[in-house]
Design a protein around this motif. Structure first.
Motif: not given
Length: 527
Positions: A97-98, A101-103, A133-136
């Motif tokens: 979600a973060a 949001y930035l995108l 861990n790839y979403g980070i």
């Protein structure tokens, strides 16, 4: 604060439109996340994260698994607060979600790229609904872009973000190197020459990034999953690398929707044509950066680094390949202002437009893949794994409350701790546990007789029921056969062993098909 707050100089209608788009994404990603059945690679990370008496003990035990520690640290911290496996989904969705949001609100991107990126498979499913861990990486990459102007002044902020990125996954080390390459060439090619302080900031960031990269490799290597690496014995390294670059598209076929990949499997000629087309789309996408040479070099370096990793270390899945798409999105956003300044260069405009078209086609393919994921989850209702249904079945049977669960292949038990608390036994390693080591130092070959003998021994020594999960459908085997499982494991089946196994067990449940994994099974209870 500037990284978080939306741009305030936009028209109110634009801000409201973006808010609506974000809310649609959030609703869709949340629905996918909470409906998705977790599978083994997701729960494996959680099992590593919560083992040990403290953080140091956890880090010591996970050393060598093949992943750096940032994801595990986040999971352990969240688990300490919540105390439930559900933190796996909470942390993954929060990070996604973060990033979204930035995108939507902060990155300076053409609206077409923003929308296609937001609703692509990697954004709504692989980096959001799937808790890995790839979403980070996507979140840290976007933070790097938004911090670039400020961070380039002294290098410390960007260096810290590079160090974080290097510890999300091994593939992101390539991204760190490529960001540094972009910075270096941006300095070298700049006219007029930047001040010495600019080079000092770059060196500072590079030094901090190097510390992060060293920490990553100290966590990852030496790996105990020696069987999970590409077997390069007898191979000519130079030829392997040359073939990888010549047939580049074959390493990125996962960019196609599954409906297209089915053609690749069914028709060898189609496979070659689709691989060639993917080579054109991927290489062509680089041309969207043709008027931004440092960015073009950086994106090409990511592509080259991934090809080397996929060829020499570990085959690339979609979760790995999509990191290149995320990097492309980021580098386009980072250099958008410079591209606008070079808009008058008509000689390159046709090439840039072609590159832009290729990249839009790639992103559109990801949206189609995302639609397939939504269809499977809510229309076809085909899960990624049957582990949730198995957990419900075990809980519905009071006589199996304390049962020991074993499986062939062993890794089928790794997802179960999310749903049940039963002890699991690893046949090939001959020990209790929920984390499989993909090593050659185990029983590489098993027979059905070996599995039955182990089950009877455990039943007698532990005084507990034994449940056996088998991926093979025994009633479909009519002749002796040896089945390859995982990387180097083999299971031998004979009619006599099958008959003996069936007479000593009860088949209590057969689960249906799955999409995207092999986690379905027949469930046997030892008599």
């Amino acid at each position: 604060m500037a990284l978080i707050v939306s741009a305030i100089d936009e028209p109110r209608s634009a801000r409201l439109g973006k808010a609506l788009i974000f809310m649609v994404w959030l609703a869709l990603a949340s629905a996918l996340c909470w409906s998705e059945t977790v599978w083994r690679d997701e729960v494996r990370a959680l099992s590593f994260a919560i083992q040990g008496d403290n953080f140091i003990d956890m880090l010591r035990r996970m050393q060598g698994d093949g992943h750096p520690a940032l994801w595990h640290i986040l999971l352990r911290a969240a688990y300490a607060v919540v105390g439930s496996p559900v933190v796996l989904k909470i942390v993954a969705l929060t990070i996604a979600a973060a990033s979204a949001y930035l995108l939507v609100f902060r990155l300076k991107l053409p609206i077409s790229i923003m929308l296609l990126s937001l609703f692509g498979s990697f954004s709504i499913f692989d980096y959001a609904a799937m808790s890995r861990n790839y979403g980070i990486s996507m979140l840290v990459i976007f933070l790097i872009v938004l911090s670039w102007e400020k961070g380039a002044r002294n290098g410390i902020l960007l260096g810290l973000l590079f160090a974080l990125l290097a510890n999300t996954n091994v593939h992101s080390v390539v991204l760190v190197g490529s960001f540094l390459a972009y910075w270096f060439f941006d300095l070298v090619l700049a006219r007029p020459r930047p001040a010495l302080t600019a080079y000092r900031a770059f060196a500072t960031a590079a030094a901090i990034a190097a510390v992060g990269i060293v920490l990553c490799f100290l966590t990852v290597y030496p790996t105990f999953n020696d069987a999970a690496q590409n077997d390069l014995s007898g191979e000519n390294f130079a030829l392997l690398v040359l073939r990888a670059f010549v047939a580049l598209g074959s390493h990125f076929l996962a960019f196609y929707p599954d409906a297209v990949i089915e053609l690749v499997v069914a028709y060898p000629v189609a496979s070659r044509l689709l691989a060639a087309l993917m080579s054109v789309l991927v290489c062509g996408s680089l041309l969207t950066l043709a008027n931004r040479l440092p960015a073009l070099i950086a994106a090409a370096l990511v592509l080259s680094g991934f090809l080397l990793l996929f060829t020499l270390v570990y085959p690339g899945g979609y979760r790995h390949q999509a990191l290149w798409l995320v990097f492309m999105i980021a580098i386009i956003a980072l250099t958008q202002r410079k591209a606008a300044g070079d808009a008058g260069n008509e000689a390159a405009s046709g090439i840039i437009k072609f590159g832009h078209l290729c990249f839009l086609i790639l992103l559109t393919l990801q949206v189609v893949s995302g639609i397939e994921k939504v269809n499977r989850a809510f229309v076809a209702e085909i899960p990624l794994s049957r582990s949730k249904e198995l957990g419900a079945f075990i809980q519905s049977r009071p006589d199996l409350k304390d049962a020991i669960i074993m499986a062939d292949p062993d890794y089928l038990v790794e997802a179960l701790p999310y749903y049940v608390s039963n002890r699991t036994y690893l046949l090939r390693e001959e020990r209790f546990g929920a984390i499989v080591r993909f090593t050659r130092n185990v029983r590489l070959s098993l027979s059905l007789a070996d599995i039955l003998e182990t089950a009877h021994r455990l039943q007698e020594s532990e005084h507990a029921p034994v449940v056996i999960l088998l991926s093979q459908r025994l009633d479909q085997v009519s002749a002796p056969v040896s089945v390859r499982e995982s990387y180097v494991w083999w299971l031998s089946l004979t009619p006599d062993d099958i008959a003996a196994f069936q007479s000593a067990t009860n088949l209590v449940r057969r689960f249906g098909p799955v999409a995207g994994s092999d986690e379905t099974y027949d469930v046997y209870v030892v008599k």
